[in-house]
Design an enzyme around this catalytic site. Structure first.
Site, PDB file in Angstrom:
ATOM      1  NE  ARG A 132       4.923  -1.574   1.114  1.00 13.69           N
ATOM      2  CZ  ARG A 132       4.664  -2.731   0.540  1.00 13.69           C
ATOM      3  NH1 ARG A 132       5.494  -3.226  -0.362  1.00 13.69           N
ATOM      4  NH2 ARG A 132       3.591  -3.428   0.847  1.00 13.69           N
ATOM      5  CE1 TYR A 165       1.509   8.705  -0.432  1.00 16.87           C
ATOM      6  CE2 TYR A 165       1.851   6.438   0.256  1.00 16.87           C
ATOM      7  CZ  TYR A 165       1.065   7.576   0.213  1.00 16.87           C
ATOM      8  OH  TYR A 165      -0.169   7.583   0.831  1.00 16.87           O
ATOM      9  N   GLY A 166       5.967   6.991   1.386  1.00 15.07           N
ATOM     10  CA  GLY A 166       5.963   5.863   2.323  1.00 15.07           C
ATOM     11  C   GLY A 166       7.217   5.011   2.311  1.00 15.07           C
ATOM     12  CE  LYS A 199       6.081  -2.011   5.278  1.00 12.32           C
ATOM     13  NZ  LYS A 199       5.542  -2.987   6.230  1.00 12.32           N
ATOM     14  CG  HIS A 219       5.477  -7.334   7.483  1.00 14.82           C
ATOM     15  ND1 HIS A 219       4.646  -7.642   6.437  1.00 14.82           N
ATOM     16  CD2 HIS A 219       5.167  -6.064   7.822  1.00 14.82           C
ATOM     17  CE1 HIS A 219       3.869  -6.611   6.158  1.00 14.82           C
ATOM     18  NE2 HIS A 219       4.169  -5.642   6.986  1.00 14.82           N
ATOM     19  CB  SER A 252       0.279  -5.205   3.078  1.00 14.79           C
ATOM     20  OG  SER A 252       1.680  -5.315   3.138  1.00 14.79           O
ATOM     21  CB  ALA A 253      -4.394  -4.695   3.108  1.00 17.40           C
ATOM     22  CB  CYS A 254      -4.293  -9.172   6.851  1.00 18.31           C
ATOM     23  SG  CYS A 254      -4.329 -10.053   5.290  1.00 18.31           S
ATOM     24  N   GLY A 255      -5.158  -6.201   8.611  1.00 18.35           N
ATOM     25  CA  GLY A 255      -5.599  -5.722   9.919  1.00 18.35           C
ATOM     26  C   GLY A 255      -4.564  -5.845  11.028  1.00 18.35           C
ATOM     27  CE  LYS A 256       2.044  -6.211  10.387  1.00 18.70           C
ATOM     28  NZ  LYS A 256       1.995  -6.013   8.928  1.00 18.70           N
ATOM     29  CB  THR A 257      -2.886  -0.968  12.255  1.00 15.43           C
ATOM     30  OG1 THR A 257      -1.714  -0.912  11.439  1.00 15.43           O
ATOM     31  CG2 THR A 257      -2.937   0.282  13.133  1.00 15.43           C
ATOM     32  CG  ASP A 267       4.530  -2.466   9.413  1.00 12.81           C
ATOM     33  OD1 ASP A 267       3.767  -3.328   8.940  1.00 12.81           O
ATOM     34  OD2 ASP A 267       5.353  -1.839   8.719  1.00 12.81           O
ATOM     35  NE  ARG A 299      -0.163   3.464   3.820  1.00  9.20           N
ATOM     36  CZ  ARG A 299       0.317   2.288   4.205  1.00  9.20           C
ATOM     37  NH1 ARG A 299       0.671   2.077   5.449  1.00  9.20           N
ATOM     38  NH2 ARG A 299       0.425   1.302   3.336  1.00  9.20           N
ATOM     39  N   GLY A 336     -12.763  -6.608  17.998  1.00  6.09           N
ATOM     40  CA  GLY A 336     -12.630  -6.855  19.438  1.00  6.09           C
ATOM     41  C   GLY A 336     -12.904  -8.296  19.830  1.00  6.09           C
TER      42      GLY A 336
HETATM   43  C1  OXD Z   1       2.702  -2.534   4.314  1.00  6.30           C
HETATM   44  C2  OXD Z   1       2.730  -1.365   5.196  1.00  6.30           C
HETATM   45  O1  OXD Z   1       2.471  -2.379   3.111  1.00  6.30           O
HETATM   46  O2  OXD Z   1       2.966  -1.551   6.398  1.00  6.30           O
HETATM   47  O3  OXD Z   1       2.921  -3.644   4.794  1.00  6.30           O
HETATM   48  O4  OXD Z   1       2.530  -0.246   4.727  1.00  6.30           O
HETATM   49 MN    MN Z   2       3.502  -3.570   6.815  1.00  2.12          MN
END
Ligand code: OXD
Ligand code: MN
Length: 598
Positions: A69, A209-210, A218, A238, A260-265, A285, A377, A505
């Protein structure tokens, strides 16, 4: 095709401007999808992965200039600059359109214009909304088919109703006879990801991209939807959505907003380390939330797929993510192995000899260059997640019991903390953020505030967004049924720089405490910053080394918080007179509680 007059006119107008060779209305069928994928394989844009190793899956390499992005090329074009606020790039809507129209002119020469009808949210859900994306990228079409409900069924539901028009071109017209590039796009300075929140329009140009190009995500589900939600009294956030079931079979749903990049998934797909607990995934997300007839807040995941960061995903860190992309998936900018599979750093096994990098070179460990781009990705259908929740497509959504905020904070913020009430929770969301080092992003080291994890995604003034959250609490049909609000921090470190908490976990231990607090359990200790777990109330059964860190993880240090207050004051100053009174009161409240604290 469609009988919807507005849609017909809109498509004709853009076709006249972009001058594609032809127009294709996407029906979303398997045949259409296969045809597009075959076309991209034969043009060299895609590689079909090995049918045994990765059935129905495809591999793409983007242009090296088009890998993420582009926040500095993302614009909120409200009529008044002040309505975009201090956290957005603003441009006058007429000026932006004047800049973009000449770029779009003829931009689809030599290409097909695809019309993608898509629903954000289960078809026909009252919380869902329909968009139509125009694009000249077949890669976008096949990704949108995974990430949204897409095709003819959406047009049938749309009928003559309104839709969110999403305009996209990669900005790379072809001259007659010119061979296409593997990943067509425009140079960085002519990429524009533009949003017109007052007219619900998106104009994206120059990137494939994305989040720049899959406009449902987004651009629509966060930036445009957040301003729709502001006008209409709902929430577009978000946030991941997860279901948690305790050993007694009681199930609750939580949402969580992390930058972003804090481990939501990872959190959405967590495998609990405490026996008897179960976590299921509704979304990783984005959450759209509205009050239901019973007065509770209900959430849907507007998406139908995961667009996950590949590097670091392994059978150890997130088996459910890896299993979600075992088939029918798209991989972008990972490495490609000689036997037709993908590979990335942190996948959990050694790189097979002969692997090609995302820049299409032979992998050379001596070069120091990774095989996968750090923002490589996978695009995977959500239904393939082994722990997908049985209600993930429930059009009514799932009732939310708790909302979590968080970020990467090596100090100051405890493992988990509950707000005193709704507005105090809004305050917690408004000051969320992550600590960054100067080296990481070339900025001043310190706390990068990312309110509600919406910094790059809020479609209007962030101060008004805080006020909107306050209003949601005020206007709730039944205040006692509002979700409880918490802050979590998995990233606290000891003075030697070592993480105190194992995460992954074991995060279920904090979720369990939250679960019990939503039932009113008397397991909390009141502090100046909120309720934190009382002694012995975090389940440490089976937790060896980190069990000893619990006191440090739950510490609320007055001096650290007095330093934090200065930072919050600076952060709040940026919102000027758009900072709601309620948030000023929260800051004053925290200040005086800290002054009075021992
Ligand atoms: C982000 C994403 O950047 O979900 O938040 O890709
Ligand atoms: Mn996101």
């Amino acid at each position: 095709m469609t009988g919807n007059k507005k849609l017909q006119i809109w498509v004709k107008e853009w076709a006249d401007i972009c001058q594609p060779d032809s127009i294709h209305w996407c029906d979303g069928s398997d045949e259409e999808n296969q045809k597009l994928l075959d076309l991209m394989v034969s043009s060299g844009a895609a590689v079909r992965l090995d049918e045994k190793k990765r059935p129905g899956s495809y591999y793409f390499q983007s242009d090296p200039s088009d890998v993420a992005r582009v926040e500095n090329r993302t614009f909120i074009c409200s009529a008044k600059k002040s309505d975009a606020g201090p956290t957005n790039n603003w441009s006058d809507p007429q000026e932006m359109k004047k800049t973009l129209l000449p770029l779009y002119k003829g931009s689809m020469n030599g290409r097909i214009m695809y019309i993608i009808p898509f629903s954000m949210g289960p078809l026909g859900s009252k919380i869902a909304h329909i968009g139509i994306q125009i694009t000249d990228s077949p890669y976008v079409v096949v990704n949108m088919r995974i990430m949204t409900r897409m095709g003819k069924a959406v047009l049938d539901i749309l009928g003559n109703d309104d839709f969110v028009p999403c305009m996209h071109s990669v900005g790379a017209p072809l001259q007659p006879g010119e061979k296409d590039r593997k990943w067509p796009c425009a140079p960085i300075e002519s990429k524009y990801i533009s949003h017109f929140p007052e007219t619900n329009e998106i104009w994206s140009y120059g990137s494939g991209y994305g989040g720049n190009a899959l406009l449902g995500k987004k651009c629509f589900a966060l930036r445009i939807a957040s301003s729709m939600a502001h006008r209409e009294g709902w929430l577009a956030e978000h946030m991941l959505i997860m279901g948690i079931t305790n050993p007694g079979g009681v199930k609750k749903y939580f949402t969580a907003a992390f930058p972003s990049a804090c481990g939501k998934t990872n959190l959405a797909m967590l495998i609990p380390s405490i026996p008897g607990w179960k976590v299921e995934c509704v979304g990783d997300d984005i959450a759209w939330m509205k009050f239901g007839a019973d007065g509770r807040l209900y959430a849907i995941n507007p998406e139908a797929g995961f667009f996950g960061v590949a590097p670091g995903t392994s059978m150890k860190t997130n088996p459910n993510a890896l299993l979600s992309c075992r088939e029918n998936s798209i991989f972008t900018n990972t490495g490609l192995t000689p036997d037709g599979d993908i590979w990335w750093e942190g996948i959990g096994y050694d790189i097979p000899p002969g692997t090609i990098t995302w820049t299409n070179e032979d992998y050379d460990p001596a070069s120091g260059k990774p095989a996968a781009h750090p923002n490589a990705r996978f695009t995977a259908p959500a239904k393939q997640c082994p722990t997908i929740d049985s209600d993930w497509e429930n059009p009514a959504g799932v009732p939310i019991s708790a909302i979590l905020f968080g970020g990467r904070r090596p100090s100051t913020l405890p493992l988990v903390c509950q707000s005193f009430d709704w507005n105090h929770g809004v305050f917690m969301g408004s000051i969320a953020g992550s600590e960054v080092t100067a080296a990481a992003i070339g900025l001043k080291a310190g706390v990068r505030r990312d309110p509600f994890a919406m910094l790059p995604f809020c479609g209007y003034h962030m101060g008004d967004y805080f006020a909107h959250w306050v209003k949601i609490g005020e206007n709730a049909p039944n205040k006692s049924k509002l979700p409880k609000i918490f802050n979590v921090n998995w990233f606290r470190k000891n003075p030697e720089g070592k993480f105190l908490w194992p995460g992954y976990g074991d995060n279920i231990r904090a979720l369990k405490w939250i679960f019990e607090r939503t039932e009113g359990a008397d397991i909390a200790r009141e502090t100046a910053i909120g309720y934190v777990p009382g002694e012995g109330t975090i389940d440490i059964s089976g937790l060896s080394e980190a069990a000893g860190n619990i006191p440090e993880l739950l510490k609320v240090d007055k001096n650290e918080w007095i330093d934090e207050l200065k930072l919050i004051n600076d952060h709040y100053a940026s919102f000027g007179d758009r900072l709601p009174e309620e948030m000023k009161e929260q800051l004053q409240g925290l200040t005086s509680r800290l002054e009075n604290a021992r």
